[in-house]
Design a protein around this motif. Structure first.
Motif, mmCIF file in Angstrom:
data_model
loop_
_atom_site.group_PDB
_atom_site.id
_atom_site.type_symbol
_atom_site.label_atom_id
_atom_site.label_comp_id
_atom_site.label_asym_id
_atom_site.label_seq_id
_atom_site.Cartn_x
_atom_site.Cartn_y
_atom_site.Cartn_z
ATOM 1 N N SER A 42 32.136 42.225 63.380
ATOM 2 C CA SER A 42 31.109 41.413 62.724
ATOM 3 C C SER A 42 30.286 40.627 63.733
ATOM 4 N N VAL A 43 30.909 40.230 64.840
ATOM 5 C CA VAL A 43 30.180 39.514 65.888
ATOM 6 C C VAL A 43 29.077 40.398 66.459
ATOM 7 N N VAL A 44 29.424 41.631 66.811
ATOM 8 C CA VAL A 44 28.422 42.557 67.344
ATOM 9 C C VAL A 44 27.351 42.838 66.298
ATOM 10 N N HIS A 45 27.788 43.031 65.060
ATOM 11 C CA HIS A 45 26.856 43.361 63.977
ATOM 12 C C HIS A 45 25.834 42.247 63.760
ATOM 13 N N VAL A 46 26.300 41.009 63.636
ATOM 14 C CA VAL A 46 25.380 39.922 63.308
ATOM 15 C C VAL A 46 24.479 39.578 64.489
ATOM 16 N N LEU A 47 24.988 39.681 65.719
ATOM 17 C CA LEU A 47 24.132 39.430 66.878
ATOM 18 C C LEU A 47 23.023 40.472 66.963
ATOM 19 N N SER A 48 23.353 41.714 66.668
ATOM 20 C CA SER A 48 22.336 42.762 66.670
ATOM 21 C C SER A 48 21.344 42.563 65.526
ATOM 22 N N TYR A 49 21.851 42.237 64.340
ATOM 23 C CA TYR A 49 20.985 42.061 63.171
ATOM 24 C C TYR A 49 20.017 40.900 63.366
ATOM 25 N N ARG A 50 20.500 39.809 63.948
ATOM 26 C CA ARG A 50 19.649 38.636 64.178
ATOM 27 C C ARG A 50 18.874 38.729 65.493
ATOM 28 N N ARG A 51 19.013 39.839 66.194
ATOM 29 C CA ARG A 51 18.329 40.063 67.469
ATOM 30 C C ARG A 51 18.670 38.965 68.477
ATOM 31 N N GLN A 52 19.960 38.730 68.601
ATOM 32 C CA GLN A 52 20.461 37.702 69.504
ATOM 33 C C GLN A 52 21.354 38.293 70.594
#
Length: 393
Positions: free
Chosen positions: A138-148
């Protein structure tokens, strides 16, 4: 004098500053604004509301959204386990956010246990391992989704298992099971883990609490100003005209960065890479000498990544260099596991020898006549290494 425990959720609400509590309340109001039947409470929300596109949506994997919802609906305002309900009340939401973002290891472990177990009782180690994989993913997913991602890649390296599985296994290995064992292999997966085990694990493996906070901040878009993302994921500074793939993905960067001195965690600036600067040892020395503290990353022909941290500038001279306060970090990031070892107080840290003769590619010729790099306490830098990457933290 009033009793701050006089009503459910008040103790947890007081953990937030007034402005923070107002933001938590606004998010709950938005989640609980769905149209309800006459039998439903107007001050609660459902799993469907949490998954709605105008709330969490695709920012988090569905499995993690469900886990978070289950954890919230099984906690009451005082933080004690209760029978499950179909919806999450404001007291439950406030208590859960308080525990996950500002709570103690005990409070976080209670929510984690509720995210894993429907009964709130002991769970198997394999269930904790699966939860950890979901959390890291989820960490990788949300960082990618939020472009962070801050310039780093989320692409998995070739081969199996993935870096998500590798880091999850590393975090689980820090758990102390009942009886004193560690979760170091499949033979331990059927062992029981109660709340005391999880509490000790959250205390030892600080990444677990950090990742939970990141998932809440970035997934729910809640209290993001309190998230120090720059200290978790350093900015990757590379000339945009000479972009290339790093040997590290974002999870490896997070893990390595967490072991650096606090003041070195904000950004990494590329000093040298064979893909951009060639295999010349002279080029390597010229680019890293007097460049300040730096990381050295190497990838061998089997795809294993390893390296070290030099806490003072490299210099080309015949003596070892360093001082009694220098710290050295050695790690390996490969397809099986993360390994790290920290040594404090090493007086002799690194050594790039001034060559008396120069061989092919600018490599120094050592006294034995062979072509190699400057010898240090742990080996040499030479042509057999596939890549040398100097990053200045």
């Amino acid at each position: 004098m009033g009793n701050n425990k006089s009503c459910p959720g008040q103790e947890c609400s007081s953990r937030f500053l007034p402005a923070e509590q107002a933001e938590v309340n606004r998010l709950f109001d938005a989640l609980s604004s769905e149209k309800l039947g006459s039998s439903a409470s107007p001050r609660s929300f459902s799993l469907q509301a949490l998954k709605a596109r105008d709330h969490v949506g695709d920012a988090l994997p569905p499995e993690m959204v469900t886990r978070l919802f289950e954890g919230m609906r099984r906690v009451d305002g005082s933080g004690k386990a209760k029978g499950p309900s179909e919806r999450v009340s404001q007291e439950q939401f406030t208590a859960s956010m308080s525990h996950l973002l500002k709570g103690t290891a005990e409070e976080k472990s209670l929510v984690i246990l509720n995210m894993i177990s429907a009964s709130g009782g002991p769970v198997k180690a394999r269930d904790v391992h699966k939860f950890t994989e979901d959390l890291v993913g989820s960490v990788v997913h949300v960082l990618s989704y939020r472009r962070q991602l801050r310039g780093w890649s989320q692409k998995p390296p070739p081969g199996s298992p993935s870096r998500v599985q590798v880091l999850a296994a590393q975090l689980c290995s820090e758990m102390r099971l009942q009886g004193g064992g560690k979760l170091l292999g499949p033979q331990w997966l059927d062992r029981d883990c109660d709340q005391a085990v999880l509490e000790d694990w959250v205390f030892r493996a600080h990444h677990v609490a950090t990742f939970l906070s990141l998932v809440i901040h970035q997934g729910f878009l809640l209290l993001r100003s309190s998230l120090k993302l720059a200290t978790l994921v350093p900015e990757r500074q590379v000339d945009p005209q000479r972009e290339f793939a790093s040997v590290l993905d974002v999870l490896s960067v997070i893990y390595v960065n967490s072991h650096l001195p606090q003041e070195r965690r904000l950004s990494w600036r590329l000093l040298f890479a064979t893909e951009l600067h060639g295999n010349s040892f002279a080029q390597l020395c010229g680019r890293i000498a007097h460049g300040g503290p730096c990381l050295v990353l190497l990838e061998d022909s089997d795809g294993h990544v390893f390296g070290g941290f030099a806490s003072c500038s490299w210099e080309v001279k015949p003596q070892f260099q360093g001082h009694g306060r220098t710290a050295r970090l050695l790690w390996a990031v490969d397809r099986r596991r993360f390994r790290e070892r920290t040594q404090q107080g090493q007086a002799h840290v690194h050594h790039v020898r001034q060559p008396s003769a120069v061989g092919p590619g600018g490599l120094p010729v050592p006294e034995d006549g062979g072509v190699g790099g400057g010898r240090g306490p742990k080996g040499r830098v030479g042509q057999e290494n596939q890549e040398h990457s100097g990053h200045r933290p």
